[in-house]
Design a protein around this motif. Structure first.
Motif, PDB file in Angstrom:
ATOM      1  N   GLY A 120       0.821  -1.210   0.000  1.00 31.84           N
ATOM      2  CA  GLY A 120       0.000   0.000   0.000  1.00 31.84           C
ATOM      3  C   GLY A 120       0.847   1.248   0.000  1.00 31.84           C
ATOM      4  N   HIS A 121       0.169   2.379   0.066  1.00 31.17           N
ATOM      5  CA  HIS A 121       0.845   3.676   0.021  1.00 31.17           C
ATOM      6  C   HIS A 121       1.020   4.213   1.443  1.00 31.17           C
ATOM      7  CE1 HIS A 121       0.363   3.633  -4.283  1.00 31.17           C
ATOM      8  NE2 HIS A 121      -0.938   3.450  -4.154  1.00 31.17           N
ATOM      9  N   HIS A 166      -1.206   7.001   3.464  1.00 32.73           N
ATOM     10  CA  HIS A 166      -2.621   7.025   3.105  1.00 32.73           C
ATOM     11  C   HIS A 166      -3.442   6.699   4.351  1.00 32.73           C
ATOM     12  CE1 HIS A 166      -6.462   5.674   1.364  1.00 32.73           C
ATOM     13  NE2 HIS A 166      -6.144   6.380   0.288  1.00 32.73           N
ATOM     14  N   GLU A 171       5.752  -0.502  -1.019  1.00 37.83           N
ATOM     15  CA  GLU A 171       5.070   0.265  -2.055  1.00 37.83           C
ATOM     16  C   GLU A 171       5.499  -0.124  -3.460  1.00 37.83           C
ATOM     17  OE1 GLU A 171       4.111   4.531  -0.916  1.00 37.83           O
ATOM     18  OE2 GLU A 171       6.022   4.266   0.124  1.00 37.83           O
ATOM     19  N   SER A 172       6.536  -0.959  -3.558  1.00 39.25           N
ATOM     20  CA  SER A 172       7.061  -1.313  -4.879  1.00 39.25           C
ATOM     21  C   SER A 172       7.829  -2.623  -4.801  1.00 39.25           C
ATOM     22  CB  SER A 172       8.008  -0.216  -5.375  1.00 39.25           C
ATOM     23  OG  SER A 172       9.149  -0.142  -4.530  1.00 39.25           O
ATOM     24  N   GLN A 211      -3.798  -2.717   0.591  1.00 32.87           N
ATOM     25  CA  GLN A 211      -4.724  -1.588   0.632  1.00 32.87           C
ATOM     26  C   GLN A 211      -5.854  -1.887  -0.348  1.00 32.87           C
ATOM     27  OE1 GLN A 211      -2.685   2.125  -0.014  1.00 32.87           O
ATOM     28  NE2 GLN A 211      -4.527   3.149  -0.770  1.00 32.87           N
ATOM     29  N   LEU A 261      -5.837  -0.165  -4.419  1.00 29.11           N
ATOM     30  CA  LEU A 261      -4.662  -0.224  -5.291  1.00 29.11           C
ATOM     31  C   LEU A 261      -5.042  -0.579  -6.723  1.00 29.11           C
ATOM     32  CD1 LEU A 261      -2.113  -2.215  -3.082  1.00 29.11           C
ATOM     33  CD2 LEU A 261      -2.265   0.258  -3.385  1.00 29.11           C
ATOM     34  N   ASP A 306      -0.555  -3.038 -10.553  1.00 29.78           N
ATOM     35  CA  ASP A 306       0.591  -2.666  -9.715  1.00 29.78           C
ATOM     36  C   ASP A 306       0.728  -3.597  -8.518  1.00 29.78           C
ATOM     37  OD1 ASP A 306       1.025  -0.593 -11.441  1.00 29.78           O
ATOM     38  OD2 ASP A 306       0.213   0.969 -10.131  1.00 29.78           O
ATOM     39  N   SER A 345      -6.985   7.723  -3.987  1.00 29.82           N
ATOM     40  CA  SER A 345      -6.090   6.698  -4.511  1.00 29.82           C
ATOM     41  C   SER A 345      -6.715   5.959  -5.686  1.00 29.82           C
ATOM     42  CB  SER A 345      -5.723   5.703  -3.404  1.00 29.82           C
ATOM     43  OG  SER A 345      -4.884   4.688  -3.893  1.00 29.82           O
ATOM     44  N   ARG A 373      -5.446   5.816  -9.693  1.00 33.27           N
ATOM     45  CA  ARG A 373      -5.155   4.553 -10.356  1.00 33.27           C
ATOM     46  C   ARG A 373      -5.852   4.449 -11.708  1.00 33.27           C
ATOM     47  NH1 ARG A 373      -2.982   4.879  -6.106  1.00 33.27           N
ATOM     48  NH2 ARG A 373      -1.579   5.970  -7.486  1.00 33.27           N
TER      49      ARG A 373
END
Length: 309
Positions: free
Chosen positions: A117-118, A121, A139-140, A160, A163, A167, A220, A224
């Motif tokens: 997740g971010h 947020h 996050e990645s 999350q 999303l 991704d 969010s 997206r």
């Protein structure tokens, strides 16, 4: 082309109705912890009615009524509100609550939880608050590569709810490659509405020269949608309302896909559609990708308050 589904999801509908009903019962001032949903217009309309949005629970006067936003809150926030004698109305989306409950359960079982997740947020902050010592945010795929966790540590990942599916899958695949023993959640964490709106853009954006996404920059799921369109190869713009449209966007454009994030009101969509019809002689075509029939009940506290009012 007008994408269906678009706009309000069941969780947003429930949260907004919660504030509407609380205004009738409690009156003003009525306090909401964080934006009830991530949309500038929704928040502004409630502020005009006397709703006060706060980012710190200490800003809610003792013995007041406070509504928790659709994105959920941590136990720390709940306890702080309780200690101030506040009446708490929880408008957390049930699909976010599901992720909270998973975090609590896995933490109790001794799992290390990887939360996709971010960071920062509201939803992620609330979920981490359920088990802060057990949760690591990624996050990645690069974040996954940097993780140093022993093979004997039981692992599970959660995500999350808002999303991008694409991704998220890249990060989940990286987790499964690096940690073959990692467990997945019992059921998908990315919510039905996020998934459906993304499917609609993915299916329809290839037919359009331009995609317009109605939603706020801090939403969010709206962000997206623009990313998915861009990834497909169709230019996309995210906007709060019709005032942000620019004539230059439509040069050489014959077809436009209009959609909206899960927290964007339909009247804002219609204003944009009417502008396109009036300004460019556009013709509107509804395009249904998937039916939605989800509905969430109002929070129990609010239902009791309504009965006693």
């Amino acid at each position: 082309m007008l994408a269906n589904p678009r706009g309000f999801c069941a969780g947003v509908n429930m949260a907004i109705q919660t504030v509407d009903e609380a205004l009738k019962i409690v009156g003003t001032p009525l306090y909401v912890y964080h934006e009830i949903v991530h949309n500038r217009h929704v928040v502004a309309r409630f502020e005009e009615q006397g709703v006060v949005f706060v980012d710190h629970i200490d800003d809610v006067p003792s013995n007041s009524t406070v509504i928790f936003s659709a994105h959920g809150v941590s136990p720390e926030v709940r306890n702080a509100a309780k200690s101030r004698g506040c009446t708490m109305i929880d408008a957390t989306c049930p699909l976010v609550t599901k992720v909270h409950m998973e975090a609590v359960r896995y933490a109790r079982q001794g799992f290390r939880i990887i939360l996709v997740g971010h960071a920062g947020h509201d939803e992620v902050v609330g979920t981490v608050g359920e088990a802060p010592d057990a949760i690591t945010i990624v996050e990645s795929a690069a974040d996954v590569e940097r993780l140093q966790i022993s093979d004997d540590v039981p692992l599970v990942y959660l995500t999350q709810t808002t999303l991008s599916m694409d991704d998220a899958q890249i990060i989940i695949s990286a987790l499964e490659d690096k940690f073959p023993q990692i467990k997945s959640p019992p059921s998908e964490d990315i919510c039905y509405a996020t998934t459906n709106r993304q499917h609609a853009v993915r299916d329809l954006a290839t037919e359009a020269d331009l995609v317009l996404v109605v939603g706020s920059k801090n939403s969010s799921n709206s962000v997206r949608l623009t990313e998915i369109s861009e990834n497909i190869g169709t230019r996309a713009y995210l906007m709060d309302d019709v005032t942000e449209l620019r004539d230059a966007w439509f040069e050489g454009v014959n077809s436009v896909l209009v959609t909206a994030g899960a927290s964007a009101p339909e009247d804002l969509v219609q204003e944009i559609v009417h502008h396109l019809e009036k300004t460019y002689g556009g013709k509107t075509e509804d395009r249904l990708v998937v039916e939605e029939e989800m509905h969430f009940n109002l929070p129990v506290t609010l239902r009791v308050m309504k009965q006693n009012a």
